[in-house]
Design a protein around this motif. Structure first.
Motif, PDB file in Angstrom:
ATOM      1  N   UNK A  51      -5.432  10.319  44.032  1.00  0.00           N
ATOM      2  CA  UNK A  51      -6.195  10.521  45.257  1.00  0.00           C
ATOM      3  C   UNK A  51      -6.225  11.958  45.738  1.00  0.00           C
ATOM      4  N   UNK A  52      -5.273  12.760  45.302  1.00  0.00           N
ATOM      5  CA  UNK A  52      -5.234  14.169  45.704  1.00  0.00           C
ATOM      6  C   UNK A  52      -4.377  14.927  44.698  1.00  0.00           C
ATOM      7  N   UNK A  53      -4.530  16.248  44.697  1.00  0.00           N
ATOM      8  CA  UNK A  53      -3.920  17.073  43.658  1.00  0.00           C
ATOM      9  C   UNK A  53      -3.106  18.192  44.318  1.00  0.00           C
ATOM     10  N   UNK A  54      -1.976  18.528  43.708  1.00  0.00           N
ATOM     11  CA  UNK A  54      -1.197  19.695  44.146  1.00  0.00           C
ATOM     12  C   UNK A  54      -1.168  20.689  42.988  1.00  0.00           C
ATOM     13  N   UNK A  55      -1.424  21.950  43.305  1.00  0.00           N
ATOM     14  CA  UNK A  55      -1.378  23.016  42.307  1.00  0.00           C
ATOM     15  C   UNK A  55      -0.297  24.002  42.713  1.00  0.00           C
ATOM     16  N   UNK A  56       0.626  24.276  41.795  1.00  0.00           N
ATOM     17  CA  UNK A  56       1.708  25.193  42.134  1.00  0.00           C
ATOM     18  C   UNK A  56       2.034  26.105  40.947  1.00  0.00           C
ATOM     19  N   UNK A  57       2.945  27.063  41.180  1.00  0.00           N
ATOM     20  CA  UNK A  57       3.408  27.941  40.108  1.00  0.00           C
ATOM     21  C   UNK A  57       4.924  27.877  40.048  1.00  0.00           C
ATOM     22  N   UNK A  58       5.570  29.017  39.940  1.00  0.00           N
ATOM     23  CA  UNK A  58       7.035  29.040  39.917  1.00  0.00           C
ATOM     24  C   UNK A  58       7.540  29.581  41.251  1.00  0.00           C
ATOM     25  N   UNK A  59       8.848  29.637  41.425  1.00  0.00           N
ATOM     26  CA  UNK A  59       9.378  30.204  42.676  1.00  0.00           C
ATOM     27  C   UNK A  59       9.116  31.702  42.737  1.00  0.00           C
ATOM     28  N   UNK A  60       9.045  32.359  41.573  1.00  0.00           N
ATOM     29  CA  UNK A  60       8.799  33.810  41.576  1.00  0.00           C
ATOM     30  C   UNK A  60       7.312  34.139  41.757  1.00  0.00           C
ATOM     31  N   UNK A  61       6.462  33.340  41.154  1.00  0.00           N
ATOM     32  CA  UNK A  61       5.029  33.661  41.226  1.00  0.00           C
ATOM     33  C   UNK A  61       4.162  32.413  41.184  1.00  0.00           C
ATOM     34  N   UNK A  62       3.303  32.282  42.187  1.00  0.00           N
ATOM     35  CA  UNK A  62       2.211  31.314  42.066  1.00  0.00           C
ATOM     36  C   UNK A  62       1.335  31.809  40.918  1.00  0.00           C
ATOM     37  N   UNK A  63       0.809  33.020  41.046  1.00  0.00           N
ATOM     38  CA  UNK A  63       0.117  33.691  39.935  1.00  0.00           C
ATOM     39  C   UNK A  63      -0.074  35.155  40.302  1.00  0.00           C
ATOM     40  N   UNK A  64       0.215  36.045  39.327  1.00  0.00           N
ATOM     41  CA  UNK A  64       0.126  37.492  39.578  1.00  0.00           C
ATOM     42  C   UNK A  64      -1.260  38.048  39.283  1.00  0.00           C
ATOM     43  N   UNK A  65      -2.256  37.168  39.220  1.00  0.00           N
ATOM     44  CA  UNK A  65      -3.636  37.648  39.093  1.00  0.00           C
ATOM     45  C   UNK A  65      -4.248  37.348  37.751  1.00  0.00           C
ATOM     46  N   UNK A  66      -5.466  37.839  37.577  1.00  0.00           N
ATOM     47  CA  UNK A  66      -6.102  37.757  36.269  1.00  0.00           C
ATOM     48  C   UNK A  66      -5.211  38.512  35.285  1.00  0.00           C
ATOM     49  N   UNK A  67      -5.369  38.214  33.994  1.00  0.00           N
ATOM     50  CA  UNK A  67      -4.516  38.851  32.986  1.00  0.00           C
ATOM     51  C   UNK A  67      -5.020  40.268  32.707  1.00  0.00           C
ATOM     52  N   UNK A  98      -7.381  19.544  46.837  1.00  0.00           N
ATOM     53  CA  UNK A  98      -6.314  20.244  46.119  1.00  0.00           C
ATOM     54  C   UNK A  98      -5.485  21.014  47.141  1.00  0.00           C
ATOM     55  N   UNK A  99      -4.180  20.791  47.123  1.00  0.00           N
ATOM     56  CA  UNK A  99      -3.271  21.577  47.964  1.00  0.00           C
ATOM     57  C   UNK A  99      -2.589  22.599  47.062  1.00  0.00           C
ATOM     58  N   UNK A 100      -2.687  23.885  47.426  1.00  0.00           N
ATOM     59  CA  UNK A 100      -1.949  24.922  46.707  1.00  0.00           C
ATOM     60  C   UNK A 100      -0.570  25.033  47.347  1.00  0.00           C
ATOM     61  N   UNK A 101       0.471  24.917  46.546  1.00  0.00           N
ATOM     62  CA  UNK A 101       1.842  25.110  47.017  1.00  0.00           C
ATOM     63  C   UNK A 101       2.299  26.450  46.447  1.00  0.00           C
ATOM     64  N   UNK A 102       2.311  27.472  47.322  1.00  0.00           N
ATOM     65  CA  UNK A 102       2.454  28.856  46.850  1.00  0.00           C
ATOM     66  C   UNK A 102       3.854  29.391  47.127  1.00  0.00           C
ATOM     67  N   UNK A 103       4.562  29.772  46.058  1.00  0.00           N
ATOM     68  CA  UNK A 103       5.809  30.515  46.184  1.00  0.00           C
ATOM     69  C   UNK A 103       5.631  31.862  45.507  1.00  0.00           C
TER      70      UNK A 103
END
Ligand code: CAA
Length: 259
Positions: A51-67, A98-103
């Motif tokens: 019914x819903x989605x969560x998108x996350x990364x790691x504790x150090x980085x959600x994402x450091x940008x395009x490569x 979609x919920x972004x869970x950002x660390x």
């Protein structure tokens, strides 16, 4: 989840959880990662059990940008012809919330990816920024547009023109980019909890509500209000509306999902 190189994918009850998993590059969003992400989100979008989605990364980085390493040797005509970053917009076509869970770091494309989601929860050490200007380029996936809608012109200009990535979680919440801040180790669970609540509601109503809110970014006020009212009218053609209101009157929980 084994079939993905850069993602971990699991479901928790009715919530789909996607974790960016490219730790060596702080989840830099290379093309392959984005292709996988589009595929994983489309799968959850088409899965009746979710019914819903969560998108996350790691504790150090959600994402450091395009490569940056992948991008560095491309040229204008290649990027134009491949419509580089065009396939990122697929994320914002996902119909389920979609919920972004950002660390940690949400920089450049990482900040832009979070902003393509519907709700952002942040861990208390999250850092948001658009550092592209320092690389001799500008944001290319919403950093000048969605960020300006979210935090207003002055803050967006400051972030985009200076490239400073020091918008803290608290500042991001104050500015309206983030809806809630939690201790870093709680943010994913809290996002899953909220996604679980959303997933208990009528699926079509959730999707209509998401569509209607998104129109606030596309339409002028009178067109947006008309769009909203017509969708509202259409909810009265559904079993879920009858069930929801009848359940209220009978003081019992609603059972959504009848066709
Ligand atoms: N692309 C490719 N690789 C990246 C990366 C990126 N965006 N961000 C980090 N990495 C890699 C680093 O190169 C490094 O790899 P090596 O070990 O092979 O050297 C590894 O991840 C770890 O990074 P650092 O050693 O730099 O870690 P740090 O803790 O010292 O610094 C950081 C963390 C401040 C986030 C720093 O990595 C950084 O500034 N990253 C780049 C941020 C950035 O400029 N993002 C914007 C990209 S452009 C863009 O996104 C365009 C768009 O609009 C779509």
């Amino acid at each position: 989840s084994q079939k993905y190189q850069h993602l971990l994918v699991e479901s928790r009850n009715q919530v789909g959880l996607v974790t960016l998993n490219r730790p060596k590059a702080l989840n830099a969003l290379c093309s392959d990662l984005f292709t996988e992400l589009n595929e994983a989100l489309a799968k959850f979008d088409n899965d009746d059990g979710i019914g819903a989605i969560v998108l996350t990364g790691s504790e150090k980085a959600f994402a450091a940008g395009a490569d940056i390493k992948e991008m560095s040797n491309t040229n204008y005509i290649e990027n134009f012809q491949s419509n580089f970053l065009g396939h990122w917009t697929q994320i914002s076509k996902t119909r389920k919330p979609i919920i972004a869970a950002v660390n940690g770091f949400a920089l450049g494309g990482g900040c832009e990816l979070a902003m393509m989601c519907d709700i952002i929860y942040a861990g208390d050490k999250a850092k948001f920024g658009q550092p592209e200007i320092k690389l001799g380029t500008i944001p290319g996936a919403g950093g000048t547009q969605r960020l300006t809608h979210a935090v207003g012109k002055s803050k967006a200009m400051e972030m985009v023109l200076t490239g400073s990535w020091n918008l803290s979680a608290e500042e991001a919440e104050r500015a309206g980019l983030v809806s809630k801040v939690f201790p870093a180790d709680k943010v994913v669970d809290e996002a899953v909890k909220t996604a679980g609540k959303i997933a208990e509601h009528s699926r079509p109503m959730v999707q209509m509500a998401k569509e209607a809110v998104n129109q606030a970014y596309e339409l002028n006020l009178s067109s947006g209000l008309l769009f909203e009212r017509r969708l509202f009218h259409s909810t009265f053609g559904t079993a879920d509306q009858r069930e929801g209101m009848q359940a209220f009157i009978e003081k019992r929980p609603a059972k959504f999902g009848q066709k």
